[in-house]
Design an enzyme around this catalytic site. Sequence first.
Site, mmCIF file in Angstrom:
data_model
loop_
_atom_site.group_PDB
_atom_site.id
_atom_site.type_symbol
_atom_site.label_atom_id
_atom_site.label_comp_id
_atom_site.label_asym_id
_atom_site.label_seq_id
_atom_site.Cartn_x
_atom_site.Cartn_y
_atom_site.Cartn_z
ATOM 1 N N THR A 217 35.990 7.431 -20.811
ATOM 2 C CA THR A 217 34.947 7.544 -21.833
ATOM 3 C C THR A 217 35.527 7.905 -23.190
ATOM 4 O O THR A 217 35.037 7.438 -24.221
ATOM 5 C CB THR A 217 33.889 8.578 -21.397
ATOM 6 O OG1 THR A 217 33.369 8.190 -20.122
ATOM 7 C CG2 THR A 217 32.761 8.691 -22.395
ATOM 8 N N CYS A 218 36.588 8.692 -23.188
ATOM 9 C CA CYS A 218 37.211 9.095 -24.454
ATOM 10 C C CYS A 218 37.728 7.874 -25.216
ATOM 11 O O CYS A 218 37.568 7.769 -26.430
ATOM 12 C CB CYS A 218 38.354 10.068 -24.190
ATOM 13 S SG CYS A 218 37.868 11.555 -23.296
#
Length: 162
Positions: A48-49
């Site tokens: 997700t980062c």
Amino acid sequence: MTIAVGDTLPEATLMRLGEKGPEPVELSALTSGRKVVIFGLPGAFTGTCTTAHVPSFIRNMDALKNKGVDEVVCVSVNDPFVMGAWGASTGANDAGITMLGDAECKLTEAMGLRFDAPPVGLIARSKRYALMADNGVVKVFQAEENPGVCDMSGGEAMVEAI
């Protein structure tokens, strides 16, 4: 205790990869007399980062600058070499995002944002958040409850909150 709106950012020395190698960055100097957005996340090169959080700030750099933001900073509990490589691979460096490592987790812990997720190999990592500080004082703070979600802490949410 978790940092909150109205709090002054803690003293911390972060690291960036400069032209000649790792360089210390004093958070107080970075934020003194300036409006700075800082977003923190669990780890460089993680799902997700990489696919959501960093891209959301790349997309919103112009909108943040138009709101008077002087600098946008990404902080992760990683070393400056990893942060430099990640900034290059995501386009964050080219977009003007300052990629800083909190290698010792000192800033993250001082802000009450450390978490551990041993089943996935994440130890001493940062919860996902975004904040805007004006002259070192937190004016906007948005944190996610789940490290795999990037809604409240994304670039669009920060633009809206300012």
